[in-house]
Motif scaffolding. Structure first.
Motif, PDB file in Angstrom:
ATOM      1  N   ALA A 260       0.770  -1.189   0.049  1.00 42.04           N
ATOM      2  CA  ALA A 260       0.090  -0.033  -0.127  1.00 42.04           C
ATOM      3  C   ALA A 260       0.892   1.181   0.199  1.00 42.04           C
ATOM      4  CB  ALA A 260      -0.947  -0.026   1.235  1.00 42.04           C
ATOM      5  N   LEU A 261       1.857   1.231   0.854  1.00 47.43           N
ATOM      6  CA  LEU A 261       2.896   2.144   0.805  1.00 47.43           C
ATOM      7  C   LEU A 261       3.536   2.388  -0.385  1.00 47.43           C
ATOM      8  CD1 LEU A 261       4.568   4.456   2.240  1.00 47.43           C
ATOM      9  CD2 LEU A 261       6.133   2.510   2.884  1.00 47.43           C
ATOM     10  N   LEU A 262       4.009   1.542  -1.209  1.00 45.36           N
ATOM     11  CA  LEU A 262       4.514   1.727  -2.192  1.00 45.36           C
ATOM     12  C   LEU A 262       3.801   2.459  -3.578  1.00 45.36           C
ATOM     13  CD1 LEU A 262       6.736  -1.401  -2.852  1.00 45.36           C
ATOM     14  CD2 LEU A 262       7.613   1.002  -2.616  1.00 45.36           C
ATOM     15  N   PHE A 263       2.422   1.964  -3.197  1.00 42.55           N
ATOM     16  CA  PHE A 263       1.676   2.719  -4.467  1.00 42.55           C
ATOM     17  C   PHE A 263       1.267   3.882  -4.182  1.00 42.55           C
ATOM     18  CE2 PHE A 263       0.313  -1.897  -5.961  1.00 42.55           C
ATOM     19  CZ  PHE A 263       0.428  -1.715  -7.324  1.00 42.55           C
ATOM     20  N   LEU A 264       1.217   4.305  -2.864  1.00 48.07           N
ATOM     21  CA  LEU A 264       0.740   5.572  -2.382  1.00 48.07           C
ATOM     22  C   LEU A 264       1.922   6.541  -2.983  1.00 48.07           C
ATOM     23  CD1 LEU A 264      -1.089   5.253   0.948  1.00 48.07           C
ATOM     24  CD2 LEU A 264      -2.047   5.239  -1.424  1.00 48.07           C
ATOM     25  N   CYS A 265       3.166   6.126  -2.371  1.00 49.11           N
ATOM     26  CA  CYS A 265       4.372   6.725  -3.101  1.00 49.11           C
ATOM     27  C   CYS A 265       4.264   6.923  -4.833  1.00 49.11           C
ATOM     28  CB  CYS A 265       5.701   5.909  -2.606  1.00 49.11           C
ATOM     29  SG  CYS A 265       5.936   6.049  -1.125  1.00 49.11           S
ATOM     30  N   ALA A 266       3.902   5.872  -5.394  1.00 46.49           N
ATOM     31  CA  ALA A 266       3.971   5.634  -6.932  1.00 46.49           C
ATOM     32  C   ALA A 266       2.954   6.883  -7.391  1.00 46.49           C
ATOM     33  CB  ALA A 266       3.670   4.698  -7.288  1.00 46.49           C
ATOM     34  N   GLY A 267       1.537   6.850  -6.490  1.00 55.90           N
ATOM     35  CA  GLY A 267       0.803   7.992  -6.759  1.00 55.90           C
ATOM     36  C   GLY A 267       0.992   9.310  -6.303  1.00 55.90           C
ATOM     37  N   SER A 268       1.739   9.377  -5.569  1.00 59.57           N
ATOM     38  CA  SER A 268       2.354  10.712  -5.356  1.00 59.57           C
ATOM     39  C   SER A 268       3.074  11.295  -6.318  1.00 59.57           C
ATOM     40  CB  SER A 268       3.064  10.737  -4.077  1.00 59.57           C
ATOM     41  OG  SER A 268       3.440  11.980  -3.315  1.00 59.57           O
ATOM     42  N   TYR A 269       3.950  10.400  -6.725  1.00 62.03           N
ATOM     43  CA  TYR A 269       4.977  10.821  -8.051  1.00 62.03           C
ATOM     44  C   TYR A 269       3.924  11.219  -9.115  1.00 62.03           C
ATOM     45  CZ  TYR A 269       9.138   9.169  -5.686  1.00 62.03           C
ATOM     46  OH  TYR A 269      10.203   8.972  -4.698  1.00 62.03           O
ATOM     47  N   ILE A 270       3.241  10.153  -9.393  1.00 60.73           N
ATOM     48  CA  ILE A 270       2.149  10.273 -10.668  1.00 60.73           C
ATOM     49  C   ILE A 270       1.368  11.510 -10.596  1.00 60.73           C
ATOM     50  CG2 ILE A 270       0.401   9.012 -11.995  1.00 60.73           C
ATOM     51  CD1 ILE A 270       1.504   6.371 -11.147  1.00 60.73           C
ATOM     52  N   HIS A 271       0.940  11.919  -9.461  1.00 64.59           N
ATOM     53  CA  HIS A 271      -0.105  12.815  -9.288  1.00 64.59           C
ATOM     54  C   HIS A 271       0.742  14.303  -9.708  1.00 64.59           C
ATOM     55  CE1 HIS A 271      -3.423  15.080  -7.345  1.00 64.59           C
ATOM     56  NE2 HIS A 271      -2.713  15.679  -6.611  1.00 64.59           N
ATOM     57  N   ARG A 272       2.201  14.358  -9.240  1.00 61.38           N
ATOM     58  CA  ARG A 272       2.869  15.609  -9.372  1.00 61.38           C
ATOM     59  C   ARG A 272       3.488  15.491 -10.776  1.00 61.38           C
ATOM     60  NH1 ARG A 272       6.920  18.786  -7.123  1.00 61.38           N
ATOM     61  NH2 ARG A 272       5.286  19.185  -5.485  1.00 61.38           N
ATOM     62  N   PHE A 273       3.875  14.398 -11.377  1.00 62.44           N
ATOM     63  CA  PHE A 273       4.695  14.374 -12.571  1.00 62.44           C
ATOM     64  C   PHE A 273       3.918  13.994 -14.040  1.00 62.44           C
ATOM     65  CE2 PHE A 273       7.868  13.503  -9.510  1.00 62.44           C
ATOM     66  CZ  PHE A 273       8.400  15.120  -9.469  1.00 62.44           C
ATOM     67  N   GLU A 274       2.455  13.468 -13.322  1.00 57.28           N
ATOM     68  CA  GLU A 274       1.768  13.169 -14.488  1.00 57.28           C
ATOM     69  C   GLU A 274       2.311  12.145 -15.604  1.00 57.28           C
ATOM     70  OE1 GLU A 274      -0.044  16.582 -15.745  1.00 57.28           O
ATOM     71  OE2 GLU A 274      -1.407  16.570 -14.006  1.00 57.28           O
ATOM     72  N   THR A 275       2.999  11.139 -15.206  1.00 55.23           N
ATOM     73  CA  THR A 275       3.529  10.156 -15.871  1.00 55.23           C
ATOM     74  C   THR A 275       3.889   8.959 -15.273  1.00 55.23           C
ATOM     75  OG1 THR A 275       5.384   9.534 -17.400  1.00 55.23           O
ATOM     76  CG2 THR A 275       5.827  10.935 -15.643  1.00 55.23           C
ATOM     77  N   ASN A 276       3.674   7.797 -15.959  1.00 56.11           N
ATOM     78  CA  ASN A 276       3.816   6.545 -14.926  1.00 56.11           C
ATOM     79  C   ASN A 276       5.358   6.206 -15.431  1.00 56.11           C
ATOM     80  OD1 ASN A 276       1.489   6.814 -14.441  1.00 56.11           O
ATOM     81  ND2 ASN A 276       0.896   5.027 -15.063  1.00 56.11           N
ATOM     82  N   ASP A 277       5.983   6.377 -16.269  1.00 55.72           N
ATOM     83  CA  ASP A 277       7.251   5.935 -16.672  1.00 55.72           C
ATOM     84  C   ASP A 277       8.274   6.182 -15.694  1.00 55.72           C
ATOM     85  OD1 ASP A 277       8.893   5.293 -19.673  1.00 55.72           O
ATOM     86  OD2 ASP A 277      10.212   6.127 -18.096  1.00 55.72           O
ATOM     87  N   MET A 278       9.196   5.323 -15.098  1.00 54.97           N
ATOM     88  CA  MET A 278      10.095   5.493 -14.031  1.00 54.97           C
ATOM     89  C   MET A 278      11.100   6.430 -14.503  1.00 54.97           C
ATOM     90  SD  MET A 278      10.315   1.844 -12.198  1.00 54.97           S
ATOM     91  CE  MET A 278      10.883   0.994 -13.595  1.00 54.97           C
ATOM     92  N   GLU A 279      11.543   6.212 -15.623  1.00 60.15           N
ATOM     93  CA  GLU A 279      13.019   7.244 -16.020  1.00 60.15           C
ATOM     94  C   GLU A 279      12.385   8.511 -16.112  1.00 60.15           C
ATOM     95  OE1 GLU A 279      15.555   5.769 -19.315  1.00 60.15           O
ATOM     96  OE2 GLU A 279      14.943   3.946 -18.776  1.00 60.15           O
ATOM     97  N   GLU A 280      11.297   8.832 -16.703  1.00 58.43           N
ATOM     98  CA  GLU A 280      10.797   9.996 -16.714  1.00 58.43           C
ATOM     99  C   GLU A 280      10.702  10.773 -15.423  1.00 58.43           C
ATOM    100  OE1 GLU A 280       8.255  10.322 -20.004  1.00 58.43           O
ATOM    101  OE2 GLU A 280       7.511  12.641 -19.442  1.00 58.43           O
ATOM    102  N   ILE A 281      10.059   9.991 -14.404  1.00 59.82           N
ATOM    103  CA  ILE A 281       9.709  10.341 -13.165  1.00 59.82           C
ATOM    104  C   ILE A 281      11.035  10.679 -12.603  1.00 59.82           C
ATOM    105  CG2 ILE A 281       9.014   9.757 -10.944  1.00 59.82           C
ATOM    106  CD1 ILE A 281       7.009   7.993 -11.987  1.00 59.82           C
ATOM    107  N   GLY A 282      11.999   9.965 -12.781  1.00 58.95           N
ATOM    108  CA  GLY A 282      13.442  10.380 -11.917  1.00 58.95           C
ATOM    109  C   GLY A 282      13.937  11.535 -12.711  1.00 58.95           C
ATOM    110  N   ARG A 283      13.726  11.738 -13.939  1.00 64.36           N
ATOM    111  CA  ARG A 283      14.391  12.684 -14.699  1.00 64.36           C
ATOM    112  C   ARG A 283      13.683  14.413 -14.449  1.00 64.36           C
ATOM    113  NH1 ARG A 283      14.064  10.697 -19.735  1.00 64.36           N
ATOM    114  NH2 ARG A 283      12.382  11.923 -20.422  1.00 64.36           N
TER     115      ARG A 283
END
Lengths: 609, 101, 478
Positions: free
Chosen positions: A340-363
């Motif tokens: 659940a924690l990992l998904f919420l973290c992922a959601g937090s990134y996605i909410h901010r950056f509006e992408t699911n791609d890991m490299e793009e999120i990192g960039r």
């Protein structure tokens, strides 16, 4: 307060919230949100009080009796239900709070929160069920609620397709479960779960050998569908089309957990059949390997997590099948927390950056979101099995259970899966936190998600870090001794994790890392993983082709109107449907001729009997 | 003139009716086929009544009622055919096949 | 209770029909005819409830039997009639000049069905079958769009007439084998006759007309066409009330012939029913997958449901009959809910495509809820009557050892989810293109009652189950 009152509060608070929101608050999203939160809070409090009260005798009420037919409903208060019920309630509440931030702008919030309530209600009802039929009813409702939630963004055709796929695939498993339950009722006349488990008078006293194996395999079909085990696993990655908090709920404490929970609930019955045990072990560990290898090459952060869920569910089932209730349940609960924690973290990134791609999120500067990243590290570490995080303990238990039961080959496979898990988890972490370069301006994107999203993540982070402390109390609740392991016996697993993490560091983490996974050098294997082991293609090829061939034989294929791209198995079935519908050719005399022909055949059959 | 003769006769009538129903294109002819089938049943009832049944009137009553019913059937069916004809100007079984699939 | 009072429901139905006929004769407004019919039907329903639990034979012995079985079924389809009449005095898509006659036809058909479930003599049975069928044949043709309506009616009636001719032919052999037309005497002769293949052939021929009304394979061809082509309220009546009456007759025949002690050779009939059931379920569900017309889809779904009912019927046991009766009552309510939506949405449409449901939850939350409950019920999801009813049906078959049949039935139920979800999806997930929709107060009350019944039977089945059990016992002890 009496356990009955508490359990009613636990189960029905979300339901009341669901009803109120849906009936009265369609146009008042803020109020609906409040109602849902209040329902969730009541549910958590009651579940925790229930847990504090400790195990108690089950309560049963006669629902319906007629002749030798008897149905009942009631609640069990054994350690398993109490512990997992509390986990479900807490995680569901965390996710509700998080959703306030995540779904901030969505116009359909009322529907969303109402459906979360429905989901919570059905899952909690399932967990506390004392009766097999009652459990089955709630089991179906869990599926229905997940259908609505996965397909929440109904404007997206993929979301609708994914929702349908999830519902239909789990229903395929449910066919087995339904018949298994019916058979149990018919052979024993007992639907009460504690009574069924009784060694003297329960199911084992009535059936044995092949029949028992058949029944348990049928039940396992349902479990495999719900818990996304091979070959019914393909719905889970697609279910990512739902809002991320929904994925968090679906993958941790509800839906997929229901299958494992049912296995744990009927644990002695499954163990009674050697064939079933070996089959489950084989299926579960094969699923773990299959999903981990696919996760190695995924770029979408949510899909990586989805495949890791499938793998971890395989671990749980393997531990349970190997005979350790403790290991399975521990992993179920701890996994629920850190996933659940990992998904919420992922959601937090996605909410901010509006992408699911890991490299793009990192960039785009994910690292700058410090709190979220801390959560990702804690959750990822736990998933990989780094000591002393939560996942380490449960994974140790799982591996120990398999090795202790004497399945050395399975144990080796499980070690391989543990290695792969560590590798792809840290691949994800390194890709997100240590990008090759960050976009200009990413540094300025300071700040993190709003606090309504961070607080639930903090709570879950605490759980992911300190989860290991739960072992003692959980053992006490389940009435099982916590096994103790020597350091030596832990070494292989620790080694596998260390190698996995190290390799990930070599491939993705270090300063001059190639940022290409070692699998990419493996040629054909890489292709296999990228294509998800061709399972979906296999379905397409077999079901699709067969039907196609038949239809071409009879008449030229004609595309009938179908909506959107959903699973190919469904398309083939629909084609068959179109074919059958063409029998209805409109010419009334051909109908009459067919009727007369069939009646004549029937008469002939009766005549020669 | 025994029971078998009448049973064969009725079987013949019934089959003739069936063949008419399945092969004639004109719906009015099809209706005639159905009447034949009903009459086959009537013949059966009368034959059984004469040769087998203890109560000699049951069969006759049944046959009378069948005749009545058949008349009603014709009336309703012809009325529906009239509607069909007015809408399409044809009563051909092979051509009325818009409902299908 | 006085014997004559037992005939009260039928008497009141016929009197109401006469009253409506008077309205037609003096050319009152359609509203008046509808009111008269509504009032009369309420009386009929009360009379049915009043006689529920009493039993006796109001006429010559052996011809007409009133017991819990018959009265339960009469209550059910009288309720179905009432529900159809609540749709209002201007039934959607019915020809305007036939609005007054509409209740009259329905009442006559209902009278026929009442006789059908009470008849215990072959000729009475046959007459009742025809009496209940003719008015409906005529009604189907009264679609305001004549082209489709008359085609549907011609096909329906043609197949119906042939099925009933086959029935009559079969009956003649039953009569010939035993020399009697009384079902009781026939049943008494079963042990002696059950070795003769001709007896079973005659029985299957006799069943043709009834299986036709149920739309069980292979007598199913009419269902999709008629459902699609008929005026909405007429199809509603066909899909709800007539199904109940037919199931009643089939239960009675099964109890009399196949459940007899010493009925050797019933296995042949059972095998046939199993084959028909599997074919009906599979065919209905698969063909429904590709339908775009909602009524046609429901027609195929009706074929599948006839298959489910046969799953319980083929068990030839008390549990089987009980579950069939229980499911039939549930089926009436669930189907009505779906057709209520069809009628309301299709007020101005001759064809109701699934897309026409778009945004129903915005146009009318109440109708959307009705549709949800009805569809969930047909799908067989808890907590509706559809789930518990299927559960009972399948357990009855399993009790009889038909594992494979139940497996196929359960798989079919899983396939069916797919097309039912398409309907729900249109209603809930697409945006509305038209303005709000408000059903009349009576229709609202009717829908509400049906929805309550579906959920009630699904969550607390006791009352209905006990009634069904009593009815099954009543029919099987004769």
């Amino acid at each position: 307060m009496s356990p009955t009152l508490l359990v009613l509060l636990t189960i029905f608070a979300p339901f009341v919230a669901f009803g109120i929101s849906l009936v009265f608050l369609m146009r008042r999203p803020v109020l609906a949100q409040g109602v849902a939160l209040a329902g969730g809070a009541v549910s958590v409090l009651a579940a925790l009080l229930l847990l504090a009260g400790g195990p108690a005798e089950p309560v049963r009420h006669l629902w319906f009796a007629s002749g030798n037919f008897q149905l009942q409903f009631g609640f069990v208060f054994d350690g398993l239900s109490l512990a997992f019920g509390a986990v479900v309630a807490v995680i569901a509440f965390c996710i509700q709070v998080y959703s306030i931030g995540y779904m901030h702008h969505d116009p359909g919030r009322t529907r969303y929160f109402a459906m979360l309530g429905l989901f919570g209600w059905s899952m909690l009802g399932f967990v506390y069920s004392v009766d097999l039929l009652q459990a089955f009813i709630f089991w179906e409702l869990v599926g229905l609620a997940s259908f609505f939630l996965i397909g929440f963004w109904y404007e997206k055709p993929e979301a609708i397709a994914a929702a349908k796929k999830a519902f239909i695939m789990t229903r395929v498993g449910d066919v087995g479960l339904f018949i298994g339950v019916l058979m149990i009722l018919n052979l024993t006349g007992i639907s009460d779960i504690p009574a069924l488990l009784d060694a003297e008078t329960g199911l084992l006293a009535h059936v044995s050998g092949g029949t028992l194996a058949l029944i348990m395999m049928l039940l396992f079909m349902g479990i495999a569908g719900k818990s996304a085990q091979f070959p019914l696993h393909t719905w889970l990655p697609d279910a990512m089309e739902g809002p991320t908090p929904v994925s968090a709920l679906l993958h941790s404490a509800t839906m997929v957990a229901a299958g494992v929970f049912l296995f744990a609930r009927l644990h002695p019955l499954f163990l009674a059949s050697e064939v079933v045990v070996v089959t489950v072990l084989a299926v579960a560990l094969f699923t773990a390997i299959l999903s981990s290898t696919i996760a190695l090459v995924e770029r979408d952060i949510k899909r990586v997590l989805a495949y890791s869920s499938i793998g971890q569910l395989g671990f749980m089932l393997a531990a349970l099948a190997a005979g350790s209730l403790f290991a399975g349940v521990l992993h179920l609960i701890l996994h629920a927390v850190f996933k659940a924690l990992l998904f919420l973290c992922a959601g937090s990134y996605i909410h901010r950056f509006e992408t699911n791609d890991m490299e793009e999120i990192g960039r785009l500067g994910a690292r700058r979101m410090r709190w979220t990243t801390a959560g990702l590290l804690a959750g990822g570490g736990a998933l990989a099995g780094i000591p002393p995080l939560a996942g380490f303990f449960s994974k140790e238990e799982v591996l120990a259970a398999i090795s202790y039961a004497g399945y050395t080959a399975f144990w080796l496979v499980a070690l391989l899966a543990a290695f792969l898990t560590a590798y792809y988890t840290f691949r994800m972490i390194f890709l997100v936190t240590l990008p090759a370069r960050m976009e200009q301006g990413a540094k300025d994107a300071a700040g993190d998600s709003p606090w309504v999203m961070l607080v639930p993540m903090a709570v879950l982070t605490a759980g992911a870090v300190l989860g290991g402390l739960m072992m003692g109390p959980l053992g006490g609740l389940l009435g099982l001794e916590v096994p103790s392991h020597s350091l030596i016996s832990m070494l292989p697993a620790l080694g596998a994790v260390a190698v996995g993490v190290g390799l990930a560091w070599w491939d993705f983490g270090r300063a001059r890392a190639p940022r290409r996974g070692f699998v990419e050098a493996l040629g054909p294997l890489h292709t296999l993983f990228v294509n998800k082991w061709y399972v979906d293609d296999f379905y397409r090829a077999t079901f699709g082709r067969a039907v196609h061939a038949v239809s071409r034989l009879l008449q030229k294929t004609e595309e009938k109107g179908l909506d959107g791209g959903f699973d190919n198995a469904a398309i083939s079935t629909s084609r068959l449907g179109g074919l059958i519908a063409r029998l209805q050719n409109g010419w009334v005399q051909s109908y009459i001729a067919s009727v007369i022909l069939i009646v004549a055949l029937a008469g002939f059959y009766l005549g020669i009997r | 003139m025994n029971l078998t003769f009448f049973l064969l006769l009725s079987l013949l009538l019934f089959s003739a009716g069936l063949i008419a129903v399945m092969s004639r294109r004109n719906l009015v002819t099809v209706l005639v086929g159905i009447e034949l089938m009903l009459n086959a049943a009537s013949v059966n009832f009368m034959a059984f009544n004469f040769f087998v049944a203890p109560d000699p009137v049951v069969g006759q009553i049944i046959v009378l009622l069948i005749i009545g019913l058949a008349a009603a059937e014709v009336a309703v069916f012809l009325a529906i055919l009239m509607v069909l004809y007015r809408a399409r100007h044809e009563v051909d079984a092979e051509d009325i096949r818009e409902l299908r699939g | 209770m006085h014997e004559a009072l037992l005939f009260l429901p039928e008497t009141l139905t016929l009197l109401t029909a006469l009253a409506v006929f008077a309205c037609v004769a003096i050319k009152t407004r359609a509203e008046a005819a509808n009111r008269v019919a509504l009032g009369g039907t309420v009386l009929v329903l009360s009379a049915c409830l009043f006689t529920l639990g009493h039993s006796g034979e109001p006429f010559f012995p052996g011809i007409y039997r009133v017991d819990l079985f018959s009265q339960l079924l009469k209550t059910t389809f009288a309720a179905g009639l009432l529900l159809v009449l609540t749709l209002g005095s201007s039934p959607p898509t019915l020809r305007r000049d036939a609005r007054r006659e509409f209740p009259l036809f329905l009442l006559i058909s209902t009278a026929g069905m009442m006789a059908l479930v009470s008849a215990t003599e072959l000729l009475t049975l046959y007459l009742a079958l025809e009496l209940s069928a003719f008015p409906i044949y005529a009604l189907v043709a009264l679609h305001r769009e004549r082209r489709g309506g008359s085609e549907g009616a011609v096909k329906y009636m043609l197949q119906g007439m042939i099925a009933s001719a086959v029935t009559l032919y079969g009956m003649s052999f039953l009569f010939g084998l035993t020399g009697t037309t009384y079902l009781a005497d026939l049943a008494a002769a079963v042990p002696a006759l059950s070795q003769q293949p001709l007896f079973w052939v005659a029985l299957v021929l006799t069943l043709a007309g009834f299986l036709f009304k149920l739309a069980l394979f292979p007598f199913h061809f009419w269902a999709p066409d008629t459902y699609q082509a008929g005026p909405h309220p007429v199809v509603t009546f066909i899909a709800t009330a007539t199904k109940v009456a037919t199931v009643g007759v089939l239960c009675r025949l099964a109890a009399l012939f196949a459940m007899q002690e010493g009925a050797m050779g019933a296995e042949g009939l059972q095998t046939l029913l199993i084959c028909f059931s599997i074919a009906a379920m599979t065919l209905g569900n698969l063909a429904a997958l590709v339908q775009k017309d909602l009524k046609r889809l429901l027609g195929y779904s009706a074929i599948a449901h006839a298959g489910y009912l046969a799953v319980g019927l083929q068990a030839f046991s008390d549990l089987g009959l009980t579950s069939v009766l229980f499911y039939t009552i549930a089926y009436l309510a669930m189907t009505y809910l779906c057709f209520l939506v069809v009628c309301e949405v299709g007020r101005d449409r001759d064809q109701v495509r699934i897309d026409a449901l778009a945004g129903l939850w915005q146009r009318s939350p109440f109708l959307a809820l009705c549709l949800l409950i009805g569809i969930l019920g047909l799908t067989g999801l808890p907590p509706t009557a559809g789930f518990i009813g299927k559960w009972f049906l399948f357990s009855a078959a399993l009790e009889g050892g038909q594992f494979l049949l139940v497996l196929i039935a359960a798989m079919n139920a899983a396939i069916a989810v797919y097309y039912y979800l398409r309907v729900l999806r249109a209603a809930y997930l697409l945006d509305a293109e038209e303005g709000p929709l408000t059903p009349g107060p009576l229709a609202t009350a009717g829908g509400l009652a049906a929805a309550v019944v579906v959920v009630w039977m699904g969550s607390v089945p006791n009352v209905f189950w006990e009634l069904a059990r009593g009815a099954a016992a009543a029919v099987s002890i004769q």
